[in-house]
Write a protein that holds these residues in place. Structure first.
Motif, mmCIF file in Angstrom:
data_model
loop_
_atom_site.group_PDB
_atom_site.id
_atom_site.type_symbol
_atom_site.label_atom_id
_atom_site.label_comp_id
_atom_site.label_asym_id
_atom_site.label_seq_id
_atom_site.Cartn_x
_atom_site.Cartn_y
_atom_site.Cartn_z
ATOM 1 N N ASN A 149 -6.799 8.812 3.852
ATOM 2 C CA ASN A 149 -6.906 7.328 3.425
ATOM 3 C C ASN A 149 -6.102 7.073 2.018
ATOM 4 O O ASN A 149 -5.609 5.840 1.692
ATOM 5 N N LEU A 150 -6.133 8.245 1.205
ATOM 6 C CA LEU A 150 -5.392 8.148 0.042
ATOM 7 C C LEU A 150 -3.948 7.748 0.199
ATOM 8 O O LEU A 150 -3.295 6.953 -0.415
ATOM 9 N N GLN A 152 -2.473 6.605 2.947
ATOM 10 C CA GLN A 152 -2.365 5.266 3.648
ATOM 11 C C GLN A 152 -2.566 4.096 2.603
ATOM 12 O O GLN A 152 -2.242 3.034 2.981
ATOM 13 N N CYS A 153 -2.949 4.413 1.476
ATOM 14 C CA CYS A 153 -3.375 3.366 0.395
ATOM 15 C C CYS A 153 -1.846 2.890 0.150
ATOM 16 O O CYS A 153 -1.765 1.648 -0.165
ATOM 17 N N VAL A 304 -4.834 -4.071 0.340
ATOM 18 C CA VAL A 304 -4.526 -2.935 -0.647
ATOM 19 C C VAL A 304 -5.686 -2.549 -1.494
ATOM 20 O O VAL A 304 -6.185 -1.304 -1.496
ATOM 21 N N SER A 305 -6.382 -3.461 -2.073
ATOM 22 C CA SER A 305 -7.434 -3.313 -2.993
ATOM 23 C C SER A 305 -8.738 -2.705 -2.244
ATOM 24 O O SER A 305 -9.392 -1.989 -2.551
ATOM 25 N N ARG A 307 -8.550 -1.066 0.431
ATOM 26 C CA ARG A 307 -8.230 0.292 0.912
ATOM 27 C C ARG A 307 -8.641 1.109 -0.455
ATOM 28 O O ARG A 307 -9.416 2.345 -0.068
ATOM 29 N N PHE A 308 -8.375 1.213 -1.460
ATOM 30 C CA PHE A 308 -8.688 1.954 -2.507
ATOM 31 C C PHE A 308 -10.188 2.016 -2.620
ATOM 32 O O PHE A 308 -10.815 2.878 -2.847
ATOM 33 N N THR A 311 -11.894 3.637 0.299
ATOM 34 C CA THR A 311 -11.456 5.095 0.170
ATOM 35 C C THR A 311 -12.413 5.873 -0.902
ATOM 36 O O THR A 311 -13.020 7.017 -0.556
ATOM 37 N N SER A 357 -8.838 -2.896 6.176
ATOM 38 C CA SER A 357 -8.040 -1.808 5.348
ATOM 39 C C SER A 357 -8.462 -0.449 5.613
ATOM 40 O O SER A 357 -7.422 0.287 5.524
ATOM 41 N N LEU A 358 -9.632 -0.138 5.921
ATOM 42 C CA LEU A 358 -10.007 1.535 6.291
ATOM 43 C C LEU A 358 -9.769 1.599 7.553
ATOM 44 O O LEU A 358 -9.852 2.847 7.981
#
Length: 437
Positions: A149-150, A152-153, A304-305, A307-308, A311, A357-358
């Motif tokens: 996941n990191l 993929q961010c 993007v936001s 996903r962080f 994660t 996102s995830l």
């Protein structure tokens, strides 16, 4: 707080994989750029060559068809050689495909561009088949989903660059003549406008081709880890039979097919959806297209936001549960896209990106967990599932070409397809949660 949340996610047995992690993660950004400079090209090619939305969507067929065609050959190549070799092959094909845009433009024809896209995405298929499991191997299995996941961010960061380039260096610089005005041109005037527009379109692809060639050289001369590359025997049929009997892997491939489909549909046809809404408010077609792309960029910033943020939450929330929650919210927002006309429907479409996102890395991580060396072929199955981005968008485009259905704008009705995709992901999230709680 559990032990997993305290340990480094980019080391294993006292060895740090920081530099290889950074280099491989940069590849995530590079294929994100390719993905999202391409989505607006459906509308651009439709105008440049005076085609229907359905014909323009062949861009997505060629683009994601390359993923499907090359996934298992890539897995066999990686199994025989190494992850690093797979990354280098992917970068090489990516560069060749991008540089082929120059001779394609010289023909003045549509289909050579589709061939260039296909070769380019054969490279992306090698990259994704290599990079995703490579990242999973750069640390402990307990931290593998968080690590992916990191990495993929950084994929949507490349996507943002692709969207920005598409909006400012392609869409905004194409001839402002509308679809209707182009249809009235003589063959000679049309050919002159087409060739001028193609000259605008190919420049970013030639530049990214040069950047990819440079990246190839950097990785070629960098020492990369060989962990998980020890088994070079190739037994594809036996491996496939073995992993396809694993429920969470088999269902993960299906869920990934529908996830990629919903992602590409929501990001590709936001241009058509937004253009209709904004033209109804009085904008010209070219201004409405550029503004719609700005909404697409906002959607990617949200992606993007989110996903962080997601994660971070994965440290504390079951991956299947979080996947199901996000898919449920995505389904509700899709209902808003269908039934709420005007800007509010467009806002719902933008907000869907927070829910998506995830999904890709989480489905990927769940499906490959515990597969060991079989992850190389398992990854190929999940990359083949990207075929969803080739199959579903043309179906949606065909609905959009009907203009009106059931007394509603056809572009609104077309979002029933993304709704179905979210329902499939809800089921996978729930089944994953019940298996792992």
């Amino acid at each position: 707080m559990d032990k997993e949340s305290n340990q480094s996610i980019i080391s294993k047995d006292g060895v740090s994989y920081l530099v290889p992690f950074i280099l491989v993660t940069s590849c995530f950004a590079l294929w994100g750029f390719a993905n999202d400079i391409t989505n607006p090209m459906v509308k651009a090619f439709s105008k440049i060559f005076r085609m229907s939305v359905t014909d323009g969507a062949l861009v997505q067929v060629a683009f994601y068809g390359g993923y499907f065609a090359m996934a298992f050959p890539a897995a066999m190549f990686i199994r025989k050689y190494s992850y690093k070799a797979g990354v280098l092959m992917g970068l090489g094909l990516y560069a060749v495909g991008a540089l082929l845009f120059l001779p394609a433009s010289m023909t003045g024809m549509y289909y050579p561009f589709l061939a260039a896209y296909f070769i380019l995405t054969c490279g992306l298929s090698f990259l994704e088949t290599s990079c995703n499991p490579y990242i999973l191997s750069m640390g402990t299995e307990e931290t593998s989903t968080r690590r992916l996941n990191l990495a993929q961010c950084f994929n949507p960061m490349g996507s943002l660059c692709g969207m920005y380039v598409a909006m400012n260096f392609i869409q905004a610089k194409l001839n402002p003549a509308s679809t209707e005005e182009r249809a009235l041109l003589s063959d000679q005037d049309f050919a002159a406008m087409r060739d001028s527009d193609l000259g605008v379109l190919i420049t970013p692809y030639l530049i990214i081709g040069a950047v990819i060639a440079l990246m190839f050289i950097v990785i070629f001369f960098t020492k990369m880890p060989h962990n998980a590359d020890q088994n070079h025997d190739v037994h594809p049929l036996a491996t496939l039979k073995r992993i396809c009997h694993i429920d969470y892997y088999r269902e993960g491939v299906i869920a990934q097919f529908f996830y990629v489909g919903v992602q590409i549909m929501c990001w590709t046809f936001i241009i058509q959806y937004g253009t209709r809404v904004l033209m109804n408010e009085g904008m010209t077609e070219i201004d409405a297209e550029v503004m719609s792309q700005r909404y697409n960029i906002i959607a990617m910033v949200i992606f993007v936001s989110s996903r962080f943020i997601c994660t971070f939450f994965l440290k504390y929330i079951n991956a299947g549960a979080l996947l199901g929650i996000l898919a449920t919210v995505g389904a509700l927002l899709t209902l808003g896209v269908i039934f709420i006309d005007g800007r509010m429907g467009l806002y719902c479409l933008v907000a869907i990106s927070a829910c998506m996102s995830l999904m890709f890395p989480t489905i990927y991580g769940i499906a490959l967990q515990g597969l060991g060396d079989d992850a190389k072929f398992g990854a190929a199955g999940l990359i083949m599932a990207i075929l969803g981005g080739s199959v579903l968008p043309p179906l949606q485009a065909n609905i959009i070409d009907q203009h009106t259905l059931f007394g509603m704008p056809a572009v609104n009705v077309s979002f029933f397809l993304p709704l179905v995709c979210f329902l499939v992901i809800i089921v996978y999230g729930y089944r994953t949660y019940t298996r792992t709680k």
